[in-house]
Design a protein around this motif. Structure first.
Motif, PDB file in Angstrom:
ATOM      1  N   LEU A  87      36.612  40.057  38.581  1.00  0.00           N
ATOM      2  CA  LEU A  87      35.762  40.150  39.768  1.00  0.00           C
ATOM      3  C   LEU A  87      35.675  38.782  40.423  1.00  0.00           C
ATOM      4  O   LEU A  87      35.839  37.748  39.775  1.00  0.00           O
ATOM      5  N   ASN A  88      35.432  38.794  41.761  1.00  0.00           N
ATOM      6  CA  ASN A  88      35.271  37.523  42.461  1.00  0.00           C
ATOM      7  C   ASN A  88      33.799  37.263  42.766  1.00  0.00           C
ATOM      8  O   ASN A  88      32.913  38.045  42.388  1.00  0.00           O
ATOM      9  N   ARG A  90      32.185  37.479  45.426  1.00  0.00           N
ATOM     10  CA  ARG A  90      31.590  38.404  46.388  1.00  0.00           C
ATOM     11  C   ARG A  90      31.356  39.802  45.812  1.00  0.00           C
ATOM     12  O   ARG A  90      30.879  40.686  46.516  1.00  0.00           O
ATOM     13  N   TYR A  92      33.734  41.907  44.429  1.00  0.00           N
ATOM     14  CA  TYR A  92      34.877  42.817  44.405  1.00  0.00           C
ATOM     15  C   TYR A  92      35.469  42.821  42.992  1.00  0.00           C
ATOM     16  O   TYR A  92      35.619  41.761  42.367  1.00  0.00           O
ATOM     17  N   THR A  94      38.548  44.431  40.266  1.00  0.00           N
ATOM     18  CA  THR A  94      39.840  45.100  40.100  1.00  0.00           C
ATOM     19  C   THR A  94      39.972  45.596  38.670  1.00  0.00           C
ATOM     20  O   THR A  94      39.375  45.054  37.739  1.00  0.00           O
ATOM     21  N   GLU A 105      40.544  49.195  43.120  1.00  0.00           N
ATOM     22  CA  GLU A 105      39.670  48.101  43.547  1.00  0.00           C
ATOM     23  C   GLU A 105      38.297  48.695  43.854  1.00  0.00           C
ATOM     24  O   GLU A 105      38.190  49.736  44.495  1.00  0.00           O
ATOM     25  N   ARG A 106      37.257  48.040  43.369  1.00  0.00           N
ATOM     26  CA  ARG A 106      35.883  48.481  43.627  1.00  0.00           C
ATOM     27  C   ARG A 106      35.208  47.479  44.559  1.00  0.00           C
ATOM     28  O   ARG A 106      35.221  46.276  44.319  1.00  0.00           O
ATOM     29  N   TYR A 107      34.592  47.979  45.624  1.00  0.00           N
ATOM     30  CA  TYR A 107      33.932  47.142  46.607  1.00  0.00           C
ATOM     31  C   TYR A 107      32.468  46.920  46.232  1.00  0.00           C
ATOM     32  O   TYR A 107      31.896  47.675  45.424  1.00  0.00           O
ATOM     33  N   PRO A 108      31.828  45.896  46.799  1.00  0.00           N
ATOM     34  CA  PRO A 108      30.434  45.597  46.431  1.00  0.00           C
ATOM     35  C   PRO A 108      29.461  46.752  46.668  1.00  0.00           C
ATOM     36  O   PRO A 108      28.423  46.827  46.000  1.00  0.00           O
ATOM     37  N   GLY A 133      39.943  38.024  48.485  1.00  0.00           N
ATOM     38  CA  GLY A 133      40.223  39.417  48.180  1.00  0.00           C
ATOM     39  C   GLY A 133      41.637  39.723  47.747  1.00  0.00           C
ATOM     40  O   GLY A 133      41.972  40.885  47.507  1.00  0.00           O
ATOM     41  N   ARG A 152      45.786  43.580  48.351  1.00  0.00           N
ATOM     42  CA  ARG A 152      44.559  43.283  49.080  1.00  0.00           C
ATOM     43  C   ARG A 152      44.033  44.575  49.704  1.00  0.00           C
ATOM     44  O   ARG A 152      44.820  45.406  50.163  1.00  0.00           O
ATOM     45  N   LYS A 153      42.715  44.733  49.673  1.00  0.00           N
ATOM     46  CA  LYS A 153      42.073  45.934  50.222  1.00  0.00           C
ATOM     47  C   LYS A 153      42.708  47.200  49.649  1.00  0.00           C
ATOM     48  O   LYS A 153      42.998  48.160  50.353  1.00  0.00           O
TER      49      LYS A 153
END
Length: 320
Positions: A87-88, A90, A92, A94, A105-108, A133, A152-153
């Motif tokens: 995770l980063n 922000r 996000y 993976t 990928e999981r978003y916030p 990202g 990415r995305k």
């Protein structure tokens, strides 16, 4: 290639290595409440961790939250065998499904999307993700050869290219500048060898010594440090940290206190790595801190001050 052996260690005890040593701190992770086992794979600069846990029914789920275990959030992908890997800052995340082998990928906001290439789901896994990202991963092509890529995305973005003969390779780590790390199959031996492409230059990462069977890179910080694993000729897996700036004398082998073997995964910019280890069949996760400050706190009494052997002169500091 070996599958990940996800395990862990008993609580705090003093472990002394050979005479040339660097002090560090092992802090056991708090397990997800009610879990049979909990594995931490990634940690960001805010000491938020992500990983997987097995519930009382034997099902695997993902989780994310502060290292102290105060606010873990559980989540699942569509395949039902969820394994977050990184995770980063922000939020996000993976990872991949260990049953279907589909990366995601999981978003916030909690939305989770499968990683695709040309409109179709990729296979294998997605791992390291940087602040912008971009994430690193691998997939098997039509000839069943592993290929590393940057995504990415939740989409394939570009191939990773390594300038050495290989029988397949994988991306596993990426920093904010876009430098990448991972492993490749050496055609001379058929074994895995680590690599980084840092500031445009390829560098092979091999834990030093004549008894090293394989080396893989799993994480990379923005300070030029990488984390990963190596196996010795006795079949014992160890973690390691390597400083690209210092070079070949900076390898530091990591073994959790009393562990029969240790796996090291992601690394953050505060000198903290995520690890899992095994003792007498008991599994548990840790973080290891190789700096004197910035170590995240665990439960009371769960901090082990340790020392570890360093190869060379400079005291630096899976599924594979």
């Amino acid at each position: 290639m070996r599958s990940s052996l996800l395990m862990t260690v008993a609580a705090a005890s003093l472990f002394m290595a050979a005479s040339s040593a660097v002090a560090g701190t092992w802090v056991p992770a708090n397990p997800v409440q009610g879990s049979q086992s909990t594995t931490v794979f990634g940690i960001n600069n805010h000491n938020v961790v992500t990983g997987s846990y097995v519930d009382s029914s034997g099902h695997t789920h993902g989780f994310v939250g502060p290292f102290d275990g105060s606010n873990y959030t559980s989540f699942d992908d569509s395949g039902g065998a969820t394994q977050p890997r990184a995770l980063n800052r922000r939020g996000y995340i993976t990872g991949f499904d260990t049953s279907t082998l589909v990366p995601w990928e999981r978003y916030p906001d909690g939305t989770l999307q499968n990683v695709t290439k040309g409109g179709s789901d990729l296979n294998e896994l997605a791992q390291g993700i940087n602040l912008t990202g971009d994430f690193a991963g691998n997939y098997f092509n039509a000839k069943s050869i592993s290929k590393g890529y940057i995504g990415r995305k939740a989409k394939f973005r570009s191939k990773i290219k390594i300038p050495v003969p290989n029988l397949g390779f994988a991306g596993r780590a990426i920093d904010d500048a876009g430098d990448v790390g991972g492993w490749f199959y050496d055609p001379a031996t058929g074994s895995q060898r680590g690599f980084v492409i840092w500031k445009g230059k390829f560098q092979r990462i091999d834990y030093p010594g004549t008894n090293t069977l394989y080396t893989v890179v799993e994480g990379m910080s923005n300070q030029g440090r990488v984390s990963g694993q190596w196996e010795d000729s006795s079949g014992i897996i160890h973690g390691f940290i390597y400083d690209i700036l210092i070079g070949k004398h900076s390898y530091q082998s990591l073994d959790a206190p009393g562990a029969s073997f240790t796996q090291v995964w992601g690394i953050n910019d505060n000198g903290v790595v995520a690890a899992s280890a095994a003792v007498s069949g008991v599994t548990q996760s840790f973080v290891y801190c190789f700096r004197p400050t910035g170590c995240p706190g665990g439960s009371a009494g769960h901090v082990a001050k340790t020392q570890h052997r360093v190869s060379g002169k400079a005291p630096t500091p899976e599924r594979l």
